[in-house]
Every structure is written in C-alpha cells, then in structure tokens.
Design an enzyme around this catalytic site. Structure first.
Site, PDB file in Angstrom:
ATOM      1  N   HIS A  29       0.832  -1.090  -0.009  1.00  0.00           N
ATOM      2  CA  HIS A  29      -0.053   0.084   0.068  1.00  0.00           C
ATOM      3  C   HIS A  29       0.928   1.403  -0.131  1.00  0.00           C
ATOM      4  O   HIS A  29       0.655   2.314  -0.667  1.00  0.00           O
ATOM      5  CB  HIS A  29      -0.952  -0.108   1.331  1.00  0.00           C
ATOM      6  N   TYR A  63      -6.631   3.283  11.546  1.00  0.00           N
ATOM      7  CA  TYR A  63      -6.763   2.445  10.319  1.00  0.00           C
ATOM      8  C   TYR A  63      -6.083   2.830   9.081  1.00  0.00           C
ATOM      9  O   TYR A  63      -6.439   3.889   8.826  1.00  0.00           O
ATOM     10  CB  TYR A  63      -8.282   1.897  10.418  1.00  0.00           C
ATOM     11  N   GLU A  64      -5.612   1.741   7.969  1.00  0.00           N
ATOM     12  CA  GLU A  64      -4.852   2.383   7.234  1.00  0.00           C
ATOM     13  C   GLU A  64      -5.767   3.239   6.019  1.00  0.00           C
ATOM     14  O   GLU A  64      -5.420   3.820   5.205  1.00  0.00           O
ATOM     15  CB  GLU A  64      -4.270   1.344   6.419  1.00  0.00           C
ATOM     16  N   SER A  65      -7.217   2.935   6.170  1.00  0.00           N
ATOM     17  CA  SER A  65      -8.093   4.053   5.175  1.00  0.00           C
ATOM     18  C   SER A  65      -7.993   5.526   5.681  1.00  0.00           C
ATOM     19  O   SER A  65      -8.516   6.471   5.035  1.00  0.00           O
ATOM     20  CB  SER A  65      -9.460   3.523   5.558  1.00  0.00           C
ATOM     21  N   GLY A  66      -7.113   5.737   6.619  1.00  0.00           N
ATOM     22  CA  GLY A  66      -6.809   7.128   7.007  1.00  0.00           C
ATOM     23  C   GLY A  66      -7.562   7.732   8.175  1.00  0.00           C
ATOM     24  O   GLY A  66      -7.418   8.897   8.566  1.00  0.00           O
TER      25      GLY A  66
END
Lengths: 289, 257
Positions: A112, B50-53
């Site tokens: 990612h 979380y990696e979604s920001g």
C-alpha cells in the site's frame, strides 16, 4: 497581449457516453476509492461496452476488479491487496492467477505504501516515488519495477517505484456543481491523486447541484478544469458506500463470496445484474440508507 | 459465565498487550477485535488508526473492512491514504502495529502473499497491503493468529513482511531500528522472541493447554522460556465486553467481525 486560452472544463454527460468517449481497449485504467466511493457503476459500463485488454490499477482490487477480471476485461493488474475485506478471497482474481481463467493475468504487486506514494508522484509530475519501504520482504524479487536509490544527503538506501500515470482514472464522488467542480468528503483514499496523475478522468457523482453552497473550507474539491467528464449516477458506488448518502452493504460483500466462488454462478450473476442493466438501475441503491 | 473459547482467549490475550498510551495501527480481523476490546476495557485512551486514514477512531461495532463508514464517523480526523502512509506510519508516530497473517515462521516473518511458487501458486493469498511497512515503521509489532501446522511453518514460501528476518540482529543490519515483533498471541499460548537469537519461544500457556498441544500446532520444534507462565483466565468483564461487541457487530452486518 496574451492570447485568450480556452479553459477545458469537465463535460457533464451520460455514463455510457463518458466511457465510450474516454476508455479504450488496451488502456491503463485506475478506478480508485478506498473501501468508500468505489466506482462500481462505471466499471459495469466498461464491461457492458466490451472494453478489453486493460491494465487495471488499484490498491485494493475489491469486488470491482474481481468482476472485471472474471469477465475477461483485464490483461494486467497493478495492486497491493487483493482480498474481499473481512470476508476472504477474491475468487475471480484467484482463478485468473491460479488457473488462468478466463485468461492469463499479469501481476505487478506492491505494498500500500508504494502504491500511495506512486499515485502521489504521478500527481506531482515526478518520474518515480521514493520512500522507506520493502525492507526484508520478497516483493522486490517478484516485481522488477521495485528499485532503490541512494539518498544524496545521508547515503541511506531508499525504495523507489515508478509513478502511476494512468491513461484514465475513474472515481465516484459525492457532488458536482454546474461548473464541473467535484466534491469529496469522508474517507478520501487516493482518489484526488489518481485523478491528478491521469491523462483523462471520469467522475461519477451521487448528485449534481447548482452550487455547493456553504461548506467547510477544507472540503476536498477537484476543480472542473482537472476533470474530463462527469456523469450523475446516484447509487453508483453500491455495494461500497457514499458518505452521508448510503452505507456500505456489508451483507453484499459476504454474499459475493458465494457468487464468485463458482464460474457459472458468477457468469449468471453478471449477466443478470450487469449485462442486462443500465446505469439508471443504480438509483435504487442511492440515498436509501 | 460460559468459559472463554480458544479464539476468545486469543483476543483477550492480544488486547491485554495494549496500553492506554499506545498509538496503534490496526489490521483487520482478529487484530481489530483485540484493539477495540482493549479500548473498551483497560486502555480507554488508546489511539486506533486504520490504514483508510481514520485516526483516533472509536467504532461501536467492529468494521468488516478497514474503511467502513463507522470508522470515519467516529474518528478524531480522517486523512488521505498517501498522508497516512507518509506522515503517520513512515513518520514514526505509531507505537504498535497489530498484524495477523496466513503463515508465520520462527522469526515471526509473515506470509500473506502465496502458498507455493509465486508464478504458479497453489493458493493466491490477498498480498501485503499495509503490512510490509507496518512491520518496519511501527515502534513494535504484535501479531495475533491461531496456531496450526499449516500456519506456523518451518519455512515460508514468501516473506511478505519482515519479522526478525534470519534472526539475531538482521533487522538492524538492514537499517531498521524499530523492535519488530515482540509478542505473538495465539489461541493456545503467547510467544516472544529470544532476546539474542530472536527465535520465538513460548512464554505463557493459556489455561488448560498442554505443551504437547502447542507443539502439535507448530511446524518447527518450539523453544520454551525457562519459566513458562499461565495466561490469566479472562475476567468476566473482558468476556462480557468482547461478546457484546461481537453481538452488536453481527447484528450490524451479519458476521461477527
């Protein structure tokens, strides 16, 4: 005196016309949306128009690329995480990689961090992205585009990947106004970077408004002159979601596991729900939740 | 109170490893359950990312994906994904990365990419996602996964994210200054790396679990700490909060999360 330059602004058109005008077989296409705002309606239009041989770029292929891959639209996939989030495998992606069905699929696999940096480099008009990454992993052994550079200031070895510069980027956003400006809120993913990195872009939106009206000064806006085409497709991100319009349909993501597991079940579902449908049919999913 | 299942014991053991002062990068699935259990019990101040920001998120139900609307709606702030990976993760602001995996080896390297040959895999797994850089940028890494000799293997077919590499000071030799995996919480026991060799050793057995059971679930001959502790039984509060959270989650989207 400076010659008067025409400012090209986004054209509001039907999704069918937008895809027909701007997506060609053989193109590299990035359809982004990080769990939120995934442009499903646009991908279905690509499938209906029989566009093939695509290089598909997306951090998380998700159901949207599982469908395109299973329908034989893809030649190559550039990605960093190819699962059905919280559910399991993308069975069509797996079938293509493990068994070559419906055809072989070339993979360019990243992390990612690499993909996010590569989109940003594309938007910034740089040839490559530089970051600290890939240390101790086997990914550079299977992906020749992963290289390194020595920092000219410290001597540190840093990872590099080529900038992502798609022929076309496609995203789904919340609103467009009459001047073709596009508004996004919520989880933003890499959509802004994907549009600014691409040669052309198509944006589907939940609704078109005359004017955005009062808004937060930091709301994410893509000015109309950065976007090629806009199509109003309410519900167009289903079964993902649109912040403030409808929620992610987690039950559908779970159901997809059964649909996609078997080739015939998959094909029957795609015929009924994609090939025999039109963009307008998405409206039933808009605003409902 | 119905006694804890092995999976519940694993989640509780994983949650206990977190502190209120942690800034934690959360993987989906088992790590997400553990991190939110910690937040709802002994670590109310924990920052979950979380990696979604989404930064400082406080979901009421467990998300199915790393980008569910619930995460954004309850977050302190939400940033774009490039910023998440550049400023927050690479920037060194995360104290703990919490990962799961399909396969692990004795140096806590993880594989989530393929089983078999990369070009002709027997099983194509999802891939790395955020994990390769989470593994090197977070102050330390906790891993949680159920034991079994297809998951705990002597040799990984592919290293997706680095644990302690080939052992010893391998991380340092590659210029990585973070600690790497410091604890692996399973359904049977807790493992920690030996301070010198960095090979995982069993430091705590869950109540009622034997050494033989643990060894059966592992594809290499296990090392044992001199004093192997017994993991404290889950408290009623821990189990109640965990079960309520799973019940809310199941009601919200049809699976327990």
């Amino acid at each position: 005196m400076r010659p008067i330059r025409e400012l090209p602004v986004a054209t509001l058109m039907s999704l069918k016309d937008a895809v027909a005008a701007h997506v060609r077989s053989g193109d590299s296409v990035a359809m982004e949306g990080f769990t939120h705002l995934i442009p499903f309606a646009a991908s279905h239009e690509i499938i209906r128009q029989g566009i093939k041989d695509l290089t598909l770029i997306r951090m998380t292929p998700d159901l949207i690329y599982d469908q395109l891959i299973g329908m034989g639209a893809a030649r190559k996939l550039i990605f960093s995480w190819g699962g059905n989030p919280g559910v399991g495998s993308l069975h069509r992606l797996r079938d293509a990689v493990e068994a070559g069905w419906p055809g072989p699929l070339e993979l360019e696999e990243h992390s990612h961090a690499a993909m996010a940096n590569a989109y940003e480099a594309g938007a910034a008009n740089l040839p490559f992205a530089v970051f600290r990454g890939y240390v101790g992993t086997d990914l550079p052994k299977v992906n020749a585009t992963i290289k390194s550079v020595t920092c000219p200031y410290t001597g540190e070895q840093l990872a590099t990947v080529p900038a992502i510069r798609p022929d076309v980027s496609i995203i789904h956003a919340l609103k467009a106004d009459r001047r073709g400006n596009v508004l996004l809120e919520g989880i933003l993913g890499v959509q802004k970077e994907a549009v600014l990195a691409a040669r052309k872009s198509i944006v589907t939106v939940e609704e078109t408004v005359d004017d955005f009206g009062p808004r937060n000064a930091n709301t994410v806006i893509l000015p109309g002159w950065t976007v090629t085409a806009i199509a109003a497709v309410p519900g167009g991100a289903f079964p993902s979601y649109a912040h403030g319009y409808y929620k992610r349909n987690n039950a559908f993501y779970i159901t997809w596991d059964k649909i996609a597991r078997d080739r015939e079940t998959f094909q029957a579902w795609m015929t009924e729900h994609v090939l025999n449908k039109r963009p307008e049919d998405y409206a039933q999913h808009g605003r409902a939740a | 109170m119905i006694p804890a299942t092995p999976t519940e014991m694993m989640t509780v053991a994983a949650a206990r490893a977190l502190q209120s002062t942690d800034v934690c990068f959360v993987g989906i699935g088992a790590p997400s359950a553990a991190c939110n259990l910690a937040r709802l019990t002994h670590a109310p101040g924990i920052t979950l990312i979380y990696e979604s920001g989404t930064i400082g998120t406080e979901p009421d139900v467990l998300p199915l994906s790393i980008g569910d609307g619930e995460l954004c709606d309850t977050a302190l702030t939400t940033v774009a994904v490039p910023e998440m990976f550049r400023y927050w993760l690479q920037g060194g602001r995360i104290t703990v990365g919490f990962l799961g995996g399909a396969q692990i080896d004795k140096f806590a390297n993880l594989n989530t990419t393929v089983v078999g040959d990369y070009a002709k895999p027997k099983v194509r797994l999802p891939g790395g996602g955020g994990a390769p850089e989470i593994a090197t940028h977070c102050g330390e890494v906790f891993i949680t996964m159920a034991m079994g000799n297809r998951a705990f293997v002597s040799k990984l077919p592919f290293i997706t994210s680095m644990g302690h590499g080939e052992g010893g000071d391998h991380r340092l030799r590659l210029g990585v200054k973070t600690k790497g995996p410091t604890r692996v919480m399973t359904d049977l026991c807790i493992l920690e790396p030996d301070p010198v060799s960095r090979e995982l050793m069993v430091t705590s057995l869950h109540p009622g679990v034997t050494r033989e059971q643990v060894q059966e679930g592992c594809g290499w001959p296990l090392q044992w700490a001199v004093d192997v502790a017994t993991t404290p039984v889950p408290a009623d509060e821990e189990l109640t909060v965990l079960r309520d959270m799973h019940a809310r989650t199941k009601k919200a989207h049809g699976v327990a999360g």
